[in-house]
Design a protein around this motif. Structure first.
Motif, PDB file in Angstrom:
ATOM      1  N   SER A  44       0.812  -1.215   0.000  1.00  6.71           N
ATOM      2  CA  SER A  44       0.000   0.000   0.000  1.00  6.71           C
ATOM      3  C   SER A  44       0.846   1.266   0.000  1.00  6.71           C
ATOM      4  O   SER A  44       0.316   2.354  -0.198  1.00  6.71           O
ATOM      5  N   SER A  45       2.140   1.131   0.243  1.00  2.42           N
ATOM      6  CA  SER A  45       3.018   2.300   0.230  1.00  2.42           C
ATOM      7  C   SER A  45       3.158   2.821  -1.198  1.00  2.42           C
ATOM      8  O   SER A  45       2.773   2.152  -2.165  1.00  2.42           O
ATOM      9  N   LEU A  46       3.725   4.004  -1.332  1.00  2.00           N
ATOM     10  CA  LEU A  46       3.908   4.601  -2.660  1.00  2.00           C
ATOM     11  C   LEU A  46       4.768   3.705  -3.546  1.00  2.00           C
ATOM     12  O   LEU A  46       4.409   3.423  -4.693  1.00  2.00           O
ATOM     13  N   ILE A  47       5.872   3.222  -3.014  1.00  2.00           N
ATOM     14  CA  ILE A  47       6.757   2.344  -3.797  1.00  2.00           C
ATOM     15  C   ILE A  47       6.029   1.048  -4.151  1.00  2.00           C
ATOM     16  O   ILE A  47       6.123   0.551  -5.273  1.00  2.00           O
ATOM     17  N   GLY A  48       5.291   0.496  -3.187  1.00  2.00           N
ATOM     18  CA  GLY A  48       4.539  -0.731  -3.441  1.00  2.00           C
ATOM     19  C   GLY A  48       3.509  -0.551  -4.535  1.00  2.00           C
ATOM     20  O   GLY A  48       3.344  -1.411  -5.403  1.00  2.00           O
ATOM     21  N   ARG A  49       2.824   0.583  -4.514  1.00  2.00           N
ATOM     22  CA  ARG A  49       1.820   0.839  -5.556  1.00  2.00           C
ATOM     23  C   ARG A  49       2.456   1.045  -6.924  1.00  2.00           C
ATOM     24  O   ARG A  49       1.903   0.621  -7.930  1.00  2.00           O
ATOM     25  N   VAL A  50       3.610   1.677  -6.950  1.00  3.49           N
ATOM     26  CA  VAL A  50       4.318   1.846  -8.227  1.00  3.49           C
ATOM     27  C   VAL A  50       4.715   0.481  -8.789  1.00  3.49           C
ATOM     28  O   VAL A  50       4.565   0.211  -9.985  1.00  3.49           O
ATOM     29  N   VAL A  51       5.209  -0.392  -7.912  1.00  2.18           N
ATOM     30  CA  VAL A  51       5.586  -1.744  -8.341  1.00  2.18           C
ATOM     31  C   VAL A  51       4.353  -2.503  -8.839  1.00  2.18           C
ATOM     32  O   VAL A  51       4.385  -3.152  -9.890  1.00  2.18           O
ATOM     33  N   LEU A  52       3.249  -2.420  -8.114  1.00  5.39           N
ATOM     34  CA  LEU A  52       2.021  -3.103  -8.530  1.00  5.39           C
ATOM     35  C   LEU A  52       1.461  -2.522  -9.826  1.00  5.39           C
ATOM     36  O   LEU A  52       0.947  -3.257 -10.673  1.00  5.39           O
ATOM     37  N   PHE A  53       1.580  -1.206  -9.998  1.00  5.46           N
ATOM     38  CA  PHE A  53       1.147  -0.577 -11.252  1.00  5.46           C
ATOM     39  C   PHE A  53       1.991  -1.096 -12.409  1.00  5.46           C
ATOM     40  O   PHE A  53       1.473  -1.455 -13.465  1.00  5.46           O
ATOM     41  N   GLY A  54       3.310  -1.166 -12.197  1.00  4.83           N
ATOM     42  CA  GLY A  54       4.199  -1.690 -13.231  1.00  4.83           C
ATOM     43  C   GLY A  54       3.909  -3.148 -13.538  1.00  4.83           C
ATOM     44  O   GLY A  54       3.957  -3.575 -14.698  1.00  4.83           O
ATOM     45  N   TYR A  55       3.595  -3.929 -12.493  1.00  9.77           N
ATOM     46  CA  TYR A  55       3.243  -5.335 -12.691  1.00  9.77           C
ATOM     47  C   TYR A  55       1.966  -5.446 -13.522  1.00  9.77           C
ATOM     48  O   TYR A  55       1.881  -6.285 -14.428  1.00  9.77           O
ATOM     49  N   THR A  56       0.996  -4.601 -13.230  1.00 11.69           N
ATOM     50  CA  THR A  56      -0.258  -4.613 -13.993  1.00 11.69           C
ATOM     51  C   THR A  56       0.005  -4.289 -15.457  1.00 11.69           C
ATOM     52  O   THR A  56      -0.505  -4.966 -16.358  1.00 11.69           O
ATOM     53  N   TRP A  57       0.820  -3.254 -15.701  1.00 11.91           N
ATOM     54  CA  TRP A  57       1.120  -2.884 -17.090  1.00 11.91           C
ATOM     55  C   TRP A  57       1.885  -4.010 -17.790  1.00 11.91           C
ATOM     56  O   TRP A  57       1.587  -4.347 -18.940  1.00 11.91           O
ATOM     57  N   LEU A  86      -0.584  -3.579 -35.335  1.00 11.39           N
ATOM     58  CA  LEU A  86      -0.712  -4.484 -34.191  1.00 11.39           C
ATOM     59  C   LEU A  86       0.206  -4.063 -33.043  1.00 11.39           C
ATOM     60  O   LEU A  86      -0.187  -4.105 -31.870  1.00 11.39           O
ATOM     61  N   CYS A  87       1.420  -3.666 -33.373  1.00 11.58           N
ATOM     62  CA  CYS A  87       2.362  -3.255 -32.333  1.00 11.58           C
ATOM     63  C   CYS A  87       1.898  -1.986 -31.624  1.00 11.58           C
ATOM     64  O   CYS A  87       1.903  -1.915 -30.391  1.00 11.58           O
ATOM     65  N   TRP A  88       1.506  -0.983 -32.384  1.00  8.95           N
ATOM     66  CA  TRP A  88       1.011   0.252 -31.773  1.00  8.95           C
ATOM     67  C   TRP A  88      -0.271   0.003 -30.988  1.00  8.95           C
ATOM     68  O   TRP A  88      -0.459   0.554 -29.902  1.00  8.95           O
ATOM     69  N   SER A  89      -1.139  -0.843 -31.521  1.00  9.13           N
ATOM     70  CA  SER A  89      -2.381  -1.173 -30.814  1.00  9.13           C
ATOM     71  C   SER A  89      -2.078  -1.879 -29.495  1.00  9.13           C
ATOM     72  O   SER A  89      -2.748  -1.634 -28.485  1.00  9.13           O
ATOM     73  N   SER A  90      -1.086  -2.741 -29.496  1.00  6.47           N
ATOM     74  CA  SER A  90      -0.693  -3.437 -28.270  1.00  6.47           C
ATOM     75  C   SER A  90      -0.228  -2.450 -27.207  1.00  6.47           C
ATOM     76  O   SER A  90      -0.612  -2.551 -26.039  1.00  6.47           O
ATOM     77  N   ALA A  91       0.596  -1.508 -27.622  1.00  9.35           N
ATOM     78  CA  ALA A  91       1.114  -0.516 -26.678  1.00  9.35           C
ATOM     79  C   ALA A  91      -0.017   0.332 -26.100  1.00  9.35           C
ATOM     80  O   ALA A  91      -0.109   0.518 -24.880  1.00  9.35           O
ATOM     81  N   VAL A  92      -0.880   0.821 -26.965  1.00 10.22           N
ATOM     82  CA  VAL A  92      -1.983   1.677 -26.514  1.00 10.22           C
ATOM     83  C   VAL A  92      -2.958   0.881 -25.642  1.00 10.22           C
ATOM     84  O   VAL A  92      -3.379   1.344 -24.575  1.00 10.22           O
ATOM     85  N   ALA A  93      -3.312  -0.315 -26.080  1.00  5.17           N
ATOM     86  CA  ALA A  93      -4.269  -1.130 -25.331  1.00  5.17           C
ATOM     87  C   ALA A  93      -3.741  -1.488 -23.947  1.00  5.17           C
ATOM     88  O   ALA A  93      -4.500  -1.514 -22.971  1.00  5.17           O
ATOM     89  N   SER A  94      -2.446  -1.742 -23.832  1.00  3.99           N
ATOM     90  CA  SER A  94      -1.884  -2.088 -22.520  1.00  3.99           C
ATOM     91  C   SER A  94      -1.986  -0.910 -21.557  1.00  3.99           C
ATOM     92  O   SER A  94      -2.292  -1.095 -20.375  1.00  3.99           O
ATOM     93  N   VAL A  95      -1.745   0.287 -22.057  1.00  6.26           N
ATOM     94  CA  VAL A  95      -1.850   1.481 -21.209  1.00  6.26           C
ATOM     95  C   VAL A  95      -3.308   1.721 -20.819  1.00  6.26           C
ATOM     96  O   VAL A  95      -3.617   1.996 -19.654  1.00  6.26           O
ATOM     97  N   VAL A  96      -4.217   1.591 -21.777  1.00  2.00           N
ATOM     98  CA  VAL A  96      -5.640   1.811 -21.502  1.00  2.00           C
ATOM     99  C   VAL A  96      -6.166   0.778 -20.510  1.00  2.00           C
ATOM    100  O   VAL A  96      -6.860   1.126 -19.540  1.00  2.00           O
ATOM    101  N   LEU A  97      -5.842  -0.493 -20.723  1.00  2.82           N
ATOM    102  CA  LEU A  97      -6.304  -1.536 -19.804  1.00  2.82           C
ATOM    103  C   LEU A  97      -5.736  -1.348 -18.396  1.00  2.82           C
ATOM    104  O   LEU A  97      -6.446  -1.527 -17.401  1.00  2.82           O
ATOM    105  N   THR A  98      -4.472  -0.981 -18.307  1.00  2.00           N
ATOM    106  CA  THR A  98      -3.859  -0.722 -17.002  1.00  2.00           C
ATOM    107  C   THR A  98      -4.567   0.423 -16.299  1.00  2.00           C
ATOM    108  O   THR A  98      -4.889   0.332 -15.105  1.00  2.00           O
ATOM    109  N   ALA A  99      -4.832   1.494 -17.032  1.00  3.82           N
ATOM    110  CA  ALA A  99      -5.532   2.642 -16.453  1.00  3.82           C
ATOM    111  C   ALA A  99      -6.937   2.251 -15.999  1.00  3.82           C
ATOM    112  O   ALA A  99      -7.380   2.644 -14.906  1.00  3.82           O
ATOM    113  N   LEU A 100      -7.639   1.459 -16.795  1.00  8.24           N
ATOM    114  CA  LEU A 100      -8.990   1.026 -16.422  1.00  8.24           C
ATOM    115  C   LEU A 100      -8.977   0.146 -15.175  1.00  8.24           C
ATOM    116  O   LEU A 100      -9.837   0.286 -14.297  1.00  8.24           O
TER     117      LEU A 100
END
Length: 109
Positions: A44-57, A86-100
Motif C-alpha cells: 500500500s506504500s507509494l513504492i509498493g503501488r508503483v511496483v504493482l502498477f508496473g506489474y499490472t502494465w 498491431l504493435c502500436w495497438s498493443s502498446a496503446v491497449a496495454s496502457v488503456v487496460l492498465t488505467a482502467l
C-alpha cells in the motif's frame, strides 16, 4: 516491431518477479492477520503501488503481445502495415487496460 519484441521479453521476465510478490502476499494471507497486515502495508506504500502498477502494465502488455503472436501463428498479419498497427495497438491497449484496472481499484477499493 523490434521494440515490442524486446518489451514482450522484458515483461515476461518481470512477471516472474511479480508472481513472487503475489505468492508472498498469498503466503502472508495464509500465515495470519499480523503478517498479512505487514505485507499489505508494504504493497500500500507509494513504492509498493508503483511496483504493482508496473506489474499490472507488464501483465497487460505481455497478454496482448501473446494475442498478437497468436494472430501471427495463424499465418495472418505479416504485412508491414499490419505489423505496425498491431504493435502500436498493443502498446496503446496495454496502457488503456492498465488505467482502467487501476481506476476500478481506486473507485471500488
Amino acid at each position: 516491431n523490434m521494440v515490442m519484441s524486446i518489451l514482450h521479453r522484458i515483461t515476461g521476465a518481470a512477471l516472474y518477479f511479480g508472481s513472487l510478490l503475489l505468492a508472498w502476499w498469498l503466503v502472508a494471507a495464509a500465515t495470519g492477520p499480523d503478517y498479512f497486515d505487514f505485507v499489505n502495508s508494504l504493497f500500500s506504500s507509494l513504492i509498493g503501488r508503483v511496483v504493482l502498477f508496473g506489474y499490472t502494465w507488464a501483465l497487460m502488455l505481455h497478454m496482448i503481445g501473446g494475442i498478437r503472436h497468436f494472430i501471427w501463428d495463424t499465418g495472418r498479419g505479416y504485412e508491414l502495415k499490419t505489423i505496425d498497427r498491431l504493435c502500436w495497438s498493443s502498446a496503446v491497449a496495454s496502457v488503456v487496460l492498465t488505467a482502467l484496472i487501476w481506476l476500478a481499484v481506486l473507485v471500488l477499493g
